[in-house]
Each structure stands twice: as structure tokens, then as C-alpha cells.
Design an enzyme around this catalytic site. Structure first.
Site, PDB file in Angstrom:
ATOM      1  N   GLU A   1      12.872   4.417  -0.350  1.00  0.00           N
ATOM      2  CA  GLU A   1      13.201   4.598  -1.761  1.00  0.00           C
ATOM      3  C   GLU A   1      12.423   5.773  -2.368  1.00  0.00           C
ATOM      4  OE1 GLU A   1      13.306   1.975  -5.907  1.00  0.00           O
ATOM      5  OE2 GLU A   1      12.140   1.256  -4.201  1.00  0.00           O
TER       6      GLU A   1
ATOM      7  N   LYS B   1      20.806   2.855  -8.081  1.00  0.00           N
ATOM      8  CA  LYS B   1      20.169   1.541  -8.131  1.00  0.00           C
ATOM      9  C   LYS B   1      20.654   0.782  -9.359  1.00  0.00           C
ATOM     10  CE  LYS B   1      15.483  -0.441  -7.708  1.00  0.00           C
ATOM     11  NZ  LYS B   1      14.050  -0.077  -7.576  1.00  0.00           N
TER      12      LYS B   1
ATOM     13  N   CYS C   1      16.130  -1.412  -2.864  1.00  0.00           N
ATOM     14  CA  CYS C   1      14.957  -2.244  -3.158  1.00  0.00           C
ATOM     15  C   CYS C   1      15.283  -3.462  -4.022  1.00  0.00           C
ATOM     16  CB  CYS C   1      13.849  -1.388  -3.776  1.00  0.00           C
ATOM     17  SG  CYS C   1      12.193  -2.113  -3.596  1.00  0.00           S
TER      18      CYS C   1
ATOM     19  N   SER D   1       8.316  -1.035  -1.604  1.00  0.00           N
ATOM     20  CA  SER D   1       7.835  -2.383  -1.927  1.00  0.00           C
ATOM     21  C   SER D   1       6.337  -2.481  -1.680  1.00  0.00           C
ATOM     22  CB  SER D   1       8.574  -3.421  -1.075  1.00  0.00           C
ATOM     23  OG  SER D   1       8.152  -4.730  -1.400  1.00  0.00           O
TER      24      SER D   1
ATOM     25  N   ASP E   1     -21.357  -6.790  -1.358  1.00  0.00           N
ATOM     26  CA  ASP E   1     -20.258  -5.991  -1.895  1.00  0.00           C
ATOM     27  C   ASP E   1     -20.357  -4.540  -1.446  1.00  0.00           C
ATOM     28  OD1 ASP E   1     -19.145  -8.156  -3.318  1.00  0.00           O
ATOM     29  OD2 ASP E   1     -20.566  -7.851  -4.953  1.00  0.00           O
TER      30      ASP E   1
ATOM     31  N   THR F   1     -18.358  -0.609  -6.541  1.00  0.00           N
ATOM     32  CA  THR F   1     -18.346  -1.694  -5.543  1.00  0.00           C
ATOM     33  C   THR F   1     -18.249  -3.096  -6.139  1.00  0.00           C
ATOM     34  OG1 THR F   1     -20.767  -1.778  -5.500  1.00  0.00           O
ATOM     35  CG2 THR F   1     -19.692  -0.286  -3.944  1.00  0.00           C
TER      36      THR F   1
END
Length: 550
Positions: free
Chosen positions: A44, A113, A149, A175, A296, A397
Site C-alpha cells: 500500500e 481504496k 488494506c 498494516s 531500562d 529510556t
């Protein structure tokens, strides 16, 4: 005609880079010709990259895209191989999300579409015009249905194509990845196949675009809903499929099924892909991050090395008087395991200078979170200085649990250009850290084995902004916090229902209050990879000034 060869191109376009995307298409077309394909199918809006968002509103962009489409069409002169290309098409002042058939040197057919998504990360109704119900495209005597889609998430378009004589459905997709998304896609596509009795080719792009990541994982279903072709996730691939017609029905004879990653590994590779493509497509030479000795930053460092290679990752420990020897040791060990460039830049002198400068103004005021935030902001400022000097992008982070309740400092640990773990709750951070220590995912550039020191995973999390500080001093246990946050954010569950799950009402109310109050911080946070069905960013759009409380 009772035989056809269709090539699927699962590639990684760049939004707005018409030259690069055209080159990618040209290379794939050369391969299709070499393999004697009859038709090459892209994804797409491949020519523009997906999603192009408000670029579609620029007439100059649409004009440039049209020129590239015509260039590709000319490639098909005197060739038996045709192209199905996803592209915007302008007609009578309206722009459509479309698919174009390129053959015999020209654009021979266009379909628009119908279903324009306008929820979550999608707002196509802002920039595209809704198309009419499409007729099949006749190609070499075959009636091809080409829904785009969102058109296959409802039965009407595919049913219409079937009624108009379609023999085979080819669906071009952009997607984005989300947890459990592939299963939902497969269930939906099987429904369309069962309703129409038609086989279906599903092409999906791969790669990162801002917050979004696309996992690829294109596939082919025969009319019995069986998977005959499953392309890999998280990597580009071009596959030729062989089709034959017997008893008026088309069947894919090619069998190629790649096993897809489980949820944990897919989440990790989504983070790697999102960071890699944001850095590469933005043109940064590398990344820099603060390595605190906590889980983290350790996971972010591992993701960065896996995405870019150790030579492009710089980690900096920025210790203060509350930084423990344990954290210093853990950070150094993590940096050694990953093979990154590692520096120690103490912040005591600049923090004390800032405190001294504010001493008279703060006279009579007790120490509180203000002094803690000065430490965090000093670290953020120094990391940004390193970024400015050497050109590397700062990675921030903070995990989703912290971002949700505001357990982060604006212009401090929230500084940075991108956050690979922004959509991972703290419990998921631990899960991915365990995963990375036990398995080296495909395609990563980092070392094998135990890259995150075990002590980082097992010790109690702490920001180390005051003596003896632990996260759980201010927050409920992460298992409790994350379940409440998922209930509030992903499910929009009323407080009474969350309490009915077994949570304390005061805790739930506190978390809900913090979630609302931190909206202003989240609006100023860096972009981050979207993993869940509802991330903080495109998916959740609450007002900052918001007085509603349950």
C-alpha cells in the site's frame, strides 16, 4: 490462460523519498523479469512510503509521485512482467489511496481504496477521498480483485468484487505491528476467503516509520483457507508464487512457510526495527544514552547494539553521590558485554554549582523533588551536549509504566530523540531482558549470550536520586501497577471494575490520578516504538487540561 506467476515484494520504503522508493521498485522489477514473473505486487502506497500523512495535501508532492509512477510504467514497455503499485492518485482535484496496474509501458488500470480508516494511528479521511466500489482488473484474461488494506476488514468490498467476477484477491497493505496483530489479520483474511471462496495474496510492508513499525509477514491463502506461503516478519523478502487454474478455480502451487516469532521475540524485534529505521532514515551516525546500571537503560543499550552495531552506540555513566558502587559495576559490565564505547562523566560538580546558584533563592525551603530533578536534568543536559558535539542521537529510556504515571523528569531523563521501550510496561521490560539473555534474535548485530548482567535484572529498581531510594517507595509493585494501567489505558475500564479484579480502591484512584496528571509530560516526550494496541501518542488523545475524575 490457466497459469500465472505472481511475485510478492515485501520491502522497506521511506516516506517521502520518491527516488529511493522508485529505485527499490526498479530493483525488484529487474528480479521479477529475471524470474519470468507475470506480475510484481508491491504494498500500500509503496511509492510514497506509508503513512504519508499531510504530504498528500501538497500538490507538488502528488505531481512528483505521478512522475515517478509514469517512470515505472515505462519500464514495462516490451516486457511481459507487469506491476501492481500502491500509490496516491489525483483525479479531478481529489486524491485517492490507490493501486495502479502498470503494463505495456503505461498505467492501464487504477482502483481506489473504499474504506478509509480513521481511528487509532490512522486518519486517512483527512487526506484521501473515499473511492467507489471497485471493479476487478482484467490482467491477461484473469479477473483480479484488488482491495486495499482496510477494504478487507469488512466483507462488503470483497463480496462486491466476487459478485463482479473476481477470481483472485490481491491485497496491498500498510498494516502496522501490534501485539497479537498477526493472529487478528489471519482470522480476518480467512473470513474473507471463506465468504468469497477466492484465494488471496496479502502483501505487507516492513520497517519503521516514526512511531510505527511494520512487520511484513506477507502470506498467501488458497481458497480452502490453508496457508501455502508465509513470508518472514521483520525482514525484506521477494518471493515468486506459481498459480494454476483447474476446474475454474485458481490455486497457488508454491509452498513456502516461515515460522513467525512468538509474542516476546516479535516485541523485541519491533523495538530493534523501530530504532534502527528511525536512526537510519533520519541520517544519524549513531546513538548515545545514559547507562545507569538499571534495567531500562540496559535493555535500551542492548536494543541499540542489536539495531546499529556496537561501534555506533555510546553509553555514558553519569554518577552522583547517590549512585551506588553496585550501579557503577553493573553499568560497566553491561557496556563490556555489549562492546560499546563507554564513558564515565561525574555530575557532582555541575549539580553542586546549580544548587549553590539557587541557594539564596531556596533559603527556608526544605529539600524535595526539586533537588532530585536537578540531578536528572543535569544528566539530560550533558547527554544532549554529547549529542550536539558528535552528532549521535540521544536515546531516552523510560518505560511505559513510568511514562504513564509521570515517574520521569521533563528535560532530564525524558531528554532524547527516540525511545525504543516507550510502549513497554516495566513487567515487559523484565520479560524482554530475560529473553535477550537466553536467545539471540535473527538479524541482530549484537553479541550472543548473556548481555545484560543478572544483577541488573534481579535487584530492586531505583532512580538513585536520594539516599536509599526505591521505585516502590512511590509506586505500587510493578505487577500491580501495570495491570491497573492496562485496565485504565488499553481497556478504558471503570474504576469499580478494576477494583473488582482485586485491586485496592485507593491504589487504583491514585494511579488514575497520576495517569491524568502526567498527560502534559507525555505530550513533550520523545517518539517511541508502538508495540501495543494503544500507545501513548497516536492512539491515546486526552486533553492536557482535564478536570474529569471518576
Amino acid at each position: 490462460m490457466n497459469a500465472i506467476q505472481i511475485m510478492i515484494a515485501q520491502l522497506n520504503p521511506v516516506v517521502g523519498d520518491l527516488e529511493k522508493n522508485t529505485d527499490l521498485a526498479h530493483t525488484a522489477y529487474s528480479e521479477a523479469i529475471a524470474q519470468s514473473a507475470d506480475l510484481l505486487v508491491f504494498t500500500e502506497l509503496f511509492l510514497t512510503g506509508y503513512p504519508p500523512e499531510d504530504l498528500i495535501l501538497k500538490p507538488a508532492f502528488i505531481a512528483a509521485t505521478t512522475q515517478k509512477l509514469e517512470t515505472l510504467a515505462r519500464l514495462t514497455s516490451n516486457q511481459k512482467t507487469a506491476i501492481l503499485m500502491g500509490t496516491p492518485i489525483e483525479k479531478n482535484g481529489s486524491v485517492y489511496n490507490a493501486v495502479a496496474l502498470l503494463e505495456n509501458g503505461e498505467i492501464s488500470a487504477i482502483r481506489h481504496k473504499v474504506e478509509l480508516p480513521n481511528y487509532g494511528v490512522f486518519d486517512e479521511q483527512r487526506v484521501f477521498t473515499k473511492g467507489n466500489m471497485p471493479e476487478p482488473i482484467v490482467f491477461q484474461g484473469i479477473q483480479l480483485g484488488v482491495p486495499i488494506c482496510e477494504d478487507i476488514w469488512f466483507p462488503n468490498v470483497c463480496q462486491h468484487l466476487k459478485e463482479k467476477g473476481a477470481e483472485l484477491l490481491i491485497v496491498l497493505n500498510g498494516s502496522p505491528f501490534a501485539l497479537e496483530k498477526h493472529g487478528h489479520r489471519m482470522d480476518m483474511v480467512r473470513s474473507r476467503v471463506q465468504e468469497t471462496g477466492l484465494p488471496l495474496i496479502y502483501t505487507n510492508q516492513v520497517g519503521g516509520q516514526d512511531e510505527l513499525v511494520f512487520d511484513g509477514a506477507s502470506f498467501v491463502l488458497n481458497a480452502n483457507s490453508g496457508i501455502c506461503v508465509q513470508l518472514p516478519a521483520w525482514e525484506e523478502d521477494i518471493v515468486l508464487t506459481q498459480w494454476h487454474k483447474t476446474n475454474e478455480f485458481w490455486k497457488c502451487e508454491t509452498v513456502k512457510r516461515v515460522e513467525l516469532e512468538n509474542t516476546t521475540e516479535a516485541s523485541y524485534l519491533a523495538c530493534v526495527t523501530g530504532l534502527r529505521d528511525y536512526v537510519e532514515k533520519s541520517g544519524f551516525p549513531g546513538v548515545v544514552l545514559g547507562l545507569s546500571g538499571g534495567i531500562d537503560s540496559a535493555l535500551c543499550a542492548a536494543i541499540a547494539v542489536d539495531a546499529l552495531g556496537a561501534e555506533r552506540v555510546t553509553c555514558v555513566m553519569l554518577p552522583y553521590k547517590y549512585t551506588s558502587s553496585e550501579s557503577l559495576s553493573d553499568a560497566a559490565k553491561c557496556a563490556e558485554n555489549l562492546g560499546v564505547t563507554y564513558h564515565i562523566v561525574p555530575i557532582e560538580q555541575p549539580v553542586e554549582s546549580a544548587l549553590q546558584g539557587l541557594k539564596d533563592l531556596f533559603t527556608g525551603k526544605a529539600e524535595d523533588v526539586t533537588e532530585e530533578n536537578i540531578q536528572s536534568r543535569m544528566r539530560g543536559m550533558l547527554l544532549m551536549a554529547i549529542s550536539n558535539k558528535f552528532g549521535s542521537m540521544v536515546i531516552t529510556t523510560g518505560n511505559k509504566s513510568e511514562v504513564a504515571v509521570g515517574y520521569a523528569t521533563l528535560y532530564g531523563d525524558m531528554n532524547g530523540g527516540f525511545n525504543p521501550i516507550k510502549d513497554l510496561y516495566k513487567t515487559q521490560v523484565y520479560e524482554l531482558a530475560h529473553f535477550r539473555n537466553t536467545k539471540t534474535p535473527k538479524g541482530v548485530l549484537g553479541p550472543e549470550g548473556h548481555v545484560i548482567p543478572e544483577n541488573i535484572i534481579t535487584k530492586a529498581p531505583t532512580a538513585e536520586l536520594r539516599e536509599g531510594q526505591k521505585d516502590q517507595d512511590s509506586l505500587p509493585p510493578y505487577e500491580v501497577l501495570d495491570d491497573i494501567l492496562k485496565s485504565l489505558n488499553e481497556e478504558e475500564m471503570p474504576i469499580e471494575n478494576i477494583v473488582a479484579k482485586g485491586h485496592d480502591i485507593e491504589t487504583v484512584q491514585k494511579v488514575a490520578r497520576l495517569l491524568y496528571l502526567a498527560e502534559y509530560k507525555r505530550r513533550q516526550a520523545a517518539l517511541g516504538v508502538k508495540i501495543s494496541m494503544r500507545n501513548f501518542g497516536r492512539d491515546r488523545r486526552y486533553p492536557i487540561i482535564n478536570k474529569f475524575r471518576e
